[in-house]
Write a protein that holds these residues in place. Structure first.
Motif, PDB file in Angstrom:
ATOM      1  N   VAL A   4       0.843  -1.191   0.000  1.00  0.00           N
ATOM      2  CA  VAL A   4       0.000   0.000   0.000  1.00  0.00           C
ATOM      3  C   VAL A   4       0.882   1.246   0.000  1.00  0.00           C
ATOM      4  O   VAL A   4       1.944   1.268   0.605  1.00  0.00           O
ATOM      5  CB  VAL A   4      -0.959   0.014   1.219  1.00  0.00           C
ATOM      6  N   VAL A   5       0.444   2.268  -0.751  1.00  0.00           N
ATOM      7  CA  VAL A   5       1.090   3.573  -0.758  1.00  0.00           C
ATOM      8  C   VAL A   5       0.006   4.592  -0.446  1.00  0.00           C
ATOM      9  O   VAL A   5      -1.028   4.621  -1.105  1.00  0.00           O
ATOM     10  CB  VAL A   5       1.743   3.876  -2.126  1.00  0.00           C
ATOM     11  N   ILE A  53      -6.851   6.939   8.311  1.00  0.00           N
ATOM     12  CA  ILE A  53      -6.157   5.661   8.484  1.00  0.00           C
ATOM     13  C   ILE A  53      -5.205   5.750   9.675  1.00  0.00           C
ATOM     14  O   ILE A  53      -4.361   6.649   9.747  1.00  0.00           O
ATOM     15  CB  ILE A  53      -5.384   5.293   7.204  1.00  0.00           C
ATOM     16  N   ALA A  54      -5.361   4.820  10.621  1.00  0.00           N
ATOM     17  CA  ALA A  54      -4.477   4.737  11.787  1.00  0.00           C
ATOM     18  C   ALA A  54      -3.188   4.026  11.384  1.00  0.00           C
ATOM     19  O   ALA A  54      -3.226   2.982  10.732  1.00  0.00           O
ATOM     20  CB  ALA A  54      -5.165   3.993  12.919  1.00  0.00           C
ATOM     21  N   CYS A  55      -2.044   4.602  11.766  1.00  0.00           N
ATOM     22  CA  CYS A  55      -0.735   4.047  11.404  1.00  0.00           C
ATOM     23  C   CYS A  55       0.154   3.999  12.637  1.00  0.00           C
ATOM     24  O   CYS A  55      -0.086   4.693  13.621  1.00  0.00           O
ATOM     25  CB  CYS A  55      -0.057   4.935  10.362  1.00  0.00           C
ATOM     26  N   GLY A  72      -1.108  18.341  10.168  1.00  0.00           N
ATOM     27  CA  GLY A  72      -1.284  19.005   8.890  1.00  0.00           C
ATOM     28  C   GLY A  72      -0.174  18.775   7.878  1.00  0.00           C
ATOM     29  O   GLY A  72      -0.341  19.079   6.699  1.00  0.00           O
ATOM     30  N   ASP A  73       0.946  18.223   8.322  1.00  0.00           N
ATOM     31  CA  ASP A  73       2.065  17.984   7.395  1.00  0.00           C
ATOM     32  C   ASP A  73       1.674  16.927   6.366  1.00  0.00           C
ATOM     33  O   ASP A  73       1.048  15.918   6.689  1.00  0.00           O
ATOM     34  CB  ASP A  73       3.303  17.500   8.140  1.00  0.00           C
ATOM     35  N   PRO A  74       2.077  17.132   5.097  1.00  0.00           N
ATOM     36  CA  PRO A  74       1.843  16.111   4.076  1.00  0.00           C
ATOM     37  C   PRO A  74       2.806  14.938   4.273  1.00  0.00           C
ATOM     38  O   PRO A  74       3.963  15.144   4.640  1.00  0.00           O
ATOM     39  CB  PRO A  74       2.112  16.834   2.758  1.00  0.00           C
ATOM     40  N   VAL A  75       2.306  13.720   4.060  1.00  0.00           N
ATOM     41  CA  VAL A  75       3.143  12.525   4.192  1.00  0.00           C
ATOM     42  C   VAL A  75       2.885  11.581   3.027  1.00  0.00           C
ATOM     43  O   VAL A  75       1.799  11.569   2.443  1.00  0.00           O
ATOM     44  CB  VAL A  75       2.882  11.776   5.527  1.00  0.00           C
ATOM     45  N   LEU A  76       3.886  10.788   2.696  1.00  0.00           N
ATOM     46  CA  LEU A  76       3.787   9.722   1.714  1.00  0.00           C
ATOM     47  C   LEU A  76       4.290   8.468   2.410  1.00  0.00           C
ATOM     48  O   LEU A  76       5.454   8.389   2.782  1.00  0.00           O
ATOM     49  CB  LEU A  76       4.623  10.035   0.476  1.00  0.00           C
ATOM     50  N   LEU A  77       3.398   7.485   2.617  1.00  0.00           N
ATOM     51  CA  LEU A  77       3.732   6.278   3.359  1.00  0.00           C
ATOM     52  C   LEU A  77       3.688   5.062   2.460  1.00  0.00           C
ATOM     53  O   LEU A  77       2.851   4.980   1.558  1.00  0.00           O
ATOM     54  CB  LEU A  77       2.741   6.063   4.498  1.00  0.00           C
ATOM     55  N   GLU A  78       4.557   4.098   2.744  1.00  0.00           N
ATOM     56  CA  GLU A  78       4.570   2.837   2.015  1.00  0.00           C
ATOM     57  C   GLU A  78       4.660   1.702   3.010  1.00  0.00           C
ATOM     58  O   GLU A  78       5.421   1.769   3.974  1.00  0.00           O
ATOM     59  CB  GLU A  78       5.775   2.794   1.062  1.00  0.00           C
ATOM     60  N   GLY A  79       3.881   0.679   2.809  1.00  0.00           N
ATOM     61  CA  GLY A  79       3.911  -0.433   3.732  1.00  0.00           C
ATOM     62  C   GLY A  79       3.315  -1.682   3.174  1.00  0.00           C
ATOM     63  O   GLY A  79       2.791  -1.716   2.096  1.00  0.00           O
TER      64      GLY A  79
END
Length: 79
Positions: A4-5, A53-55, A72-79
């Motif tokens: 998932v991204v 989504i809880a991370c 408020g910060d933008p994030v890009l997550l991969e998992g």
């Protein structure tokens, strides 16, 4: 295997705690990400749907997230 991204924004400051994992102390960061999806309805109007989504992150990732990211910060997550 699933992959998932996620691209979104933090809904609050990450909560970082120190926990015991086996014989060693480590850190865990809990945070929520708001991910929005934009789409066009059948009548042509544009709309938006947001999913929260809880991370969680562990070890050095948790430390980095706790030190660098805020609500408020933008994030890009991969998992």
């Amino acid at each position: 295997m699933n992959h998932v991204v996620l691209k979104g924004n933090l809904t609050a400051d990450p909560e970082v705690k120190e926990v015991t994992a086996g014989e060693r102390q480590t850190k865990v960061a809990n945070f929520r990400v708001a991910v929005s999806r934009y789409f066009k309805r059948q009548d042509g109007t544009r709309d938006k749907d947001t999913t929260f989504i809880a991370c969680e992150a562990w070890d050095t990732g948790a430390e980095s997230i706790g030190n660098l990211l805020h609500k408020g910060d933008p994030v890009l997550l991969e998992g």
